[in-house]
Design an enzyme around this catalytic site. Structure first.
Site, PDB file in Angstrom:
ATOM      1  N   LYS A   1     -38.048 -25.908 -73.423  1.00 62.30           N
ATOM      2  CA  LYS A   1     -38.447 -24.641 -74.058  1.00 62.30           C
ATOM      3  C   LYS A   1     -39.753 -24.811 -74.829  1.00 62.30           C
ATOM      4  O   LYS A   1     -40.698 -24.040 -74.674  1.00 62.30           O
ATOM      5  CB  LYS A   1     -37.332 -24.133 -75.011  1.00 62.30           C
ATOM      6  CG  LYS A   1     -35.991 -23.921 -74.337  1.00 62.30           C
ATOM      7  CD  LYS A   1     -34.945 -23.395 -75.306  1.00 62.30           C
ATOM      8  CE  LYS A   1     -34.579 -24.340 -76.447  1.00 62.30           C
ATOM      9  NZ  LYS A   1     -33.913 -25.590 -76.015  1.00 62.30           N
TER      10      LYS A   1
ATOM     11  N   ARG B   1     -29.162 -17.926 -80.382  1.00 60.25           N
ATOM     12  CA  ARG B   1     -28.319 -19.020 -79.921  1.00 60.25           C
ATOM     13  C   ARG B   1     -26.843 -18.695 -80.014  1.00 60.25           C
ATOM     14  O   ARG B   1     -26.016 -19.541 -79.684  1.00 60.25           O
ATOM     15  CB  ARG B   1     -28.588 -20.215 -80.827  1.00 60.25           C
ATOM     16  CG  ARG B   1     -29.259 -21.392 -80.151  1.00 60.25           C
ATOM     17  CD  ARG B   1     -29.501 -22.352 -81.282  1.00 60.25           C
ATOM     18  NE  ARG B   1     -29.740 -23.683 -80.927  1.00 60.25           N
ATOM     19  CZ  ARG B   1     -30.961 -24.201 -80.743  1.00 60.25           C
ATOM     20  NH1 ARG B   1     -32.020 -23.448 -80.753  1.00 60.25           N
ATOM     21  NH2 ARG B   1     -31.079 -25.476 -80.530  1.00 60.25           N
TER      22      ARG B   1
ATOM     23  N   ARG C   1     -38.447 -38.495 -76.178  1.00 62.49           N
ATOM     24  CA  ARG C   1     -39.342 -37.459 -76.726  1.00 62.49           C
ATOM     25  C   ARG C   1     -40.033 -37.913 -78.005  1.00 62.49           C
ATOM     26  O   ARG C   1     -39.418 -38.472 -78.906  1.00 62.49           O
ATOM     27  CB  ARG C   1     -38.556 -36.183 -77.016  1.00 62.49           C
ATOM     28  CG  ARG C   1     -39.412 -35.152 -77.748  1.00 62.49           C
ATOM     29  CD  ARG C   1     -38.816 -33.791 -77.743  1.00 62.49           C
ATOM     30  NE  ARG C   1     -37.590 -33.700 -78.510  1.00 62.49           N
ATOM     31  CZ  ARG C   1     -36.896 -32.581 -78.648  1.00 62.49           C
ATOM     32  NH1 ARG C   1     -37.304 -31.466 -78.065  1.00 62.49           N
ATOM     33  NH2 ARG C   1     -35.796 -32.573 -79.343  1.00 62.49           N
TER      34      ARG C   1
ATOM     35  N   ARG D   1     -37.579 -37.070 -83.475  1.00 60.84           N
ATOM     36  CA  ARG D   1     -36.693 -36.256 -84.307  1.00 60.84           C
ATOM     37  C   ARG D   1     -35.417 -37.015 -84.650  1.00 60.84           C
ATOM     38  O   ARG D   1     -34.853 -37.709 -83.825  1.00 60.84           O
ATOM     39  CB  ARG D   1     -36.342 -34.963 -83.562  1.00 60.84           C
ATOM     40  CG  ARG D   1     -37.288 -33.824 -83.925  1.00 60.84           C
ATOM     41  CD  ARG D   1     -37.153 -32.645 -83.020  1.00 60.84           C
ATOM     42  NE  ARG D   1     -35.782 -32.151 -82.874  1.00 60.84           N
ATOM     43  CZ  ARG D   1     -35.485 -31.081 -82.132  1.00 60.84           C
ATOM     44  NH1 ARG D   1     -36.436 -30.406 -81.515  1.00 60.84           N
ATOM     45  NH2 ARG D   1     -34.237 -30.685 -82.021  1.00 60.84           N
TER      46      ARG D   1
ATOM     47  N   ARG E   1     -25.092 -31.678 -79.804  1.00 59.50           N
ATOM     48  CA  ARG E   1     -25.908 -30.471 -79.593  1.00 59.50           C
ATOM     49  C   ARG E   1     -25.604 -29.836 -78.241  1.00 59.50           C
ATOM     50  O   ARG E   1     -25.582 -28.620 -78.119  1.00 59.50           O
ATOM     51  CB  ARG E   1     -27.406 -30.815 -79.701  1.00 59.50           C
ATOM     52  CG  ARG E   1     -27.863 -31.013 -81.150  1.00 59.50           C
ATOM     53  CD  ARG E   1     -29.140 -31.817 -81.268  1.00 59.50           C
ATOM     54  NE  ARG E   1     -30.255 -31.262 -80.534  1.00 59.50           N
ATOM     55  CZ  ARG E   1     -31.322 -31.965 -80.141  1.00 59.50           C
ATOM     56  NH1 ARG E   1     -31.398 -33.255 -80.434  1.00 59.50           N
ATOM     57  NH2 ARG E   1     -32.286 -31.387 -79.489  1.00 59.50           N
TER      58      ARG E   1
END
Ligand code: AP5
Ligand code: MG
Ligand code: ZN
Length: 217
Positions: free
Chosen positions: A13, A88, A127, A160, A171
């Site tokens: 996203k 969400r 990431r 993160r 998650r």
């Protein structure tokens, strides 16, 4: 245009939103980025958000909806918005519909980036994100030109705290329980378009732009 990017954690996203918002002149509104900014500023909202985010849980709807509705009422959103990470939950989606309807607007398009589960965990563990401009990189799929530095602004890259395997699994569970029902919600409303998010970053981007431009005519 009012556009939503929908997809699991790691679907791409943020990666796509950065490109698309620039190209189409839409304001990129990322709920996760806003919460991380609040945390960095040490605000009360940031402290509340942190306590949920570090566990991989959703920040309560009341807090989240208030923050996003405040953000999308700002002048830079008049030309259109690209929402990344919001809504969400069904309650968030309904609150958004109600707020837009009051201004005679509505969601035009929901772009669902579909990626199989196994792929997501690998992507998030590799990431790295720019501390300054939030652009995501990936050690495998999208490495920066200089290790540890953002190509776009030279900012420092970081990982993160919620990208550990354990929190990513949590998650994903939360996504399937609370967010995936939005696929049905927006399909019924005739607004959903699906894109194969397992393709390369550039191809996913081309597919998304094609759908948006076809809808914008
Ligand atoms: P948020 O920041 O929104 O995180 P998320 O939804 O879990 O999504 P990610 O940012 O992890 O994934 P992404 O789809 O943006 O992927 P990216 O482009 O970076 O939310 C964080 C937390 O905040 C939540 O857990 C919650 O606590 C709270 N929160 C936020 N919004 C909320 C809301 N509305 N309500 C309540 N709580 C909320 O890409 C991932 C990696 O893959 C990158 O390394 C990238 O380079 C790579 N990649 C991207 N595309 C490809 C591709 N096509 N091929 C290969 N690699 C790719
Ligand atoms: Mg993101
Ligand atoms: Zn940067």
């Amino acid at each position: 245009m009012q556009v939503i990017l929908l997809g699991a954690p790691g679907a791409g996203k943020g990666t796509q939103a950065v490109q698309i918002s620039k190209r189409l002149g839409l304001a990129h509104i990322a709920s996760g980025d806003l919460f991380r900014q609040e945390q960095a500023s040490g605000s009360e909202l940031g402290k509340i958000a942190k306590s949920y985010m570090e566990k991989g849980q959703l920040v309560p709807d009341e807090v989240t909806v208030k923050m996003i509705l405040g953000r999308i009422s700002r002048p830079d959103c008049a030309k259109g918005i690209l929402l990344d990470g919001f809504p969400r939950t069904l309650d968030q989606a309904k609150a958004l519909d109600a707020a837009l309807a009051k201004e005679g607007k509505g969601i035009d398009l929901v772009l669902y980036i579909k990626v199989p589960n196994e792929e997501l965990i690998g992507r998030l563990s590799g990431r790295w994100i720019c501390r300054e401009c939030q652009v995501p990189y990936n050690v495998v799929a999208a490495p920066p030109k200089v290790a540890g530095k953002c190509d776009k602004c030279g900012g420092e890259l970081y990982q993160r705290a919620d990208d550990t395997e354990e929190t990513v699994r949590k998650r994903l569970d939360v996504y399937f329980a609370q967010t995936a029902p939005l696929i049905e919600y927006y399909t019924s409303a005739g607004k959903l378009a699906e894109v194969d998010g397992e393709q390369g970053i550039e191809q996913v981007g081309r597919d998304l732009i094609k759908i948006i431009e076809a809808r914008d005519k």
